[in-house]
Enzyme design. Sequence first.
Site, PDB file in Angstrom:
ATOM      1  N   GLY A  15       9.194   1.194   2.981  1.00  0.00           N
ATOM      2  CA  GLY A  15      10.251   1.985   3.626  1.00  0.00           C
ATOM      3  C   GLY A  15      10.654   3.242   2.892  1.00  0.00           C
ATOM      4  O   GLY A  15      11.788   3.697   3.017  1.00  0.00           O
ATOM      5  N   ILE A  95       0.033  -3.135  16.254  1.00  0.00           N
ATOM      6  CA  ILE A  95      -0.398  -2.341  17.415  1.00  0.00           C
ATOM      7  C   ILE A  95       0.605  -2.564  18.536  1.00  0.00           C
ATOM      8  O   ILE A  95       1.043  -3.686  18.788  1.00  0.00           O
ATOM      9  CB  ILE A  95      -1.821  -2.759  17.831  1.00  0.00           C
ATOM     10  CG1 ILE A  95      -2.800  -2.329  16.746  1.00  0.00           C
ATOM     11  CG2 ILE A  95      -2.201  -2.156  19.181  1.00  0.00           C
ATOM     12  CD1 ILE A  95      -4.180  -2.890  16.884  1.00  0.00           C
ATOM     13  N   HIS A 112       1.236   9.650   9.702  1.00  0.00           N
ATOM     14  CA  HIS A 112      -0.047   9.107   9.262  1.00  0.00           C
ATOM     15  C   HIS A 112      -0.528   9.902   8.048  1.00  0.00           C
ATOM     16  O   HIS A 112      -0.438  11.129   8.051  1.00  0.00           O
ATOM     17  CB  HIS A 112      -1.062   9.195  10.407  1.00  0.00           C
ATOM     18  CG  HIS A 112      -2.379   8.620  10.049  1.00  0.00           C
ATOM     19  ND1 HIS A 112      -2.602   7.246  10.008  1.00  0.00           N
ATOM     20  CD2 HIS A 112      -3.546   9.209   9.680  1.00  0.00           C
ATOM     21  CE1 HIS A 112      -3.857   7.030   9.637  1.00  0.00           C
ATOM     22  NE2 HIS A 112      -4.443   8.200   9.426  1.00  0.00           N
TER      23      HIS A 112
HETATM   24  C1  GRF Z   1       3.009   5.911   5.006  1.00  0.00           C
HETATM   25  O1  GRF Z   1       1.947   6.327   4.194  1.00  0.00           O
HETATM   26  C2  GRF Z   1       2.734   6.336   6.418  1.00  0.00           C
HETATM   27  O2  GRF Z   1       1.964   7.484   6.487  1.00  0.00           O
HETATM   28  C3  GRF Z   1       1.982   5.174   6.975  1.00  0.00           C
HETATM   29  O3  GRF Z   1       2.550   4.044   6.375  1.00  0.00           O
HETATM   30  C4  GRF Z   1       3.085   4.400   5.105  1.00  0.00           C
HETATM   31  C5  GRF Z   1       4.484   3.878   5.044  1.00  0.00           C
HETATM   32  O4  GRF Z   1       5.048   3.966   3.771  1.00  0.00           O
HETATM   33  N1  GRF Z   1       2.060   5.152   8.421  1.00  0.00           N
HETATM   34  P1  GRF Z   1       6.591   3.617   3.528  1.00  0.00           P
HETATM   35  O5  GRF Z   1       6.793   2.158   3.970  1.00  0.00           O
HETATM   36  O6  GRF Z   1       7.416   4.553   4.347  1.00  0.00           O
HETATM   37  O7  GRF Z   1       6.788   3.774   2.076  1.00  0.00           O
END
Ligand code: GRF
Length: 207
Positions: A15, A95, A112
Amino acid sequence: MRLPLRLGVLVSGNGTNLQAILDAIERKKLSAEIALVISNRPEAHALQRARDKKIPIAVVTAQEYPSRESFDGKMSEQLDGKKVGLVILAGFMRILTPTFVRHYQGRLMNIHPSLLPSFPGLHAVQQALDHGVKQTGCTVHFVDEGTDTGPVILQQAVPVLDNDTEATLTERIHREEHKLYPKAIELFAQGKIRLTNRRVLISGGVL
Ligand code: GRF
């Protein structure tokens, strides 16, 4: 005066992106409020970050809602119950059903860790290293029914250094994610994002 945009944030893990959004709201860089954080994992550290800020949380697990339709239906019920205007995927590792995606079309964002359409799906940072690209980065996009295929809102490039490992490159991409996601949400909150077919137009340009 415009009411603050109400966000629903879906998480599964650490998070740090949720934290960046919380911090941006606190610093008044983002005119939004988080109405609900939903996790599919009860142990996700993201939930603690939400609790620390007294943000309402919900845990929806695959054990309780074994079909994807019932799982997503429960999430929609919770999000709509909180009158959420924008749903944010922040490391949500599940998903989503086409029904859910269609219900929130144009108000469902994901981040992403690559410059899409390169390296969609899992292990995007390792994919970039394996391909030997000199730049990768992060992308905020609207979610469509594919995996990381929706219309791109904002992107930030990150150079790949010769001595990068998956961990060091992930760390630098994360730092950029934490700036890019609040920026994209703020543009949405200000009504500056327009979705035409596959293209996202930003009125007045990027902040
Ligand atoms: C991030 O790298 C995001 O790009 C991907 O999942 C990761 C989440 O990281 N979709 P966090 O839980 O916000 O630290």
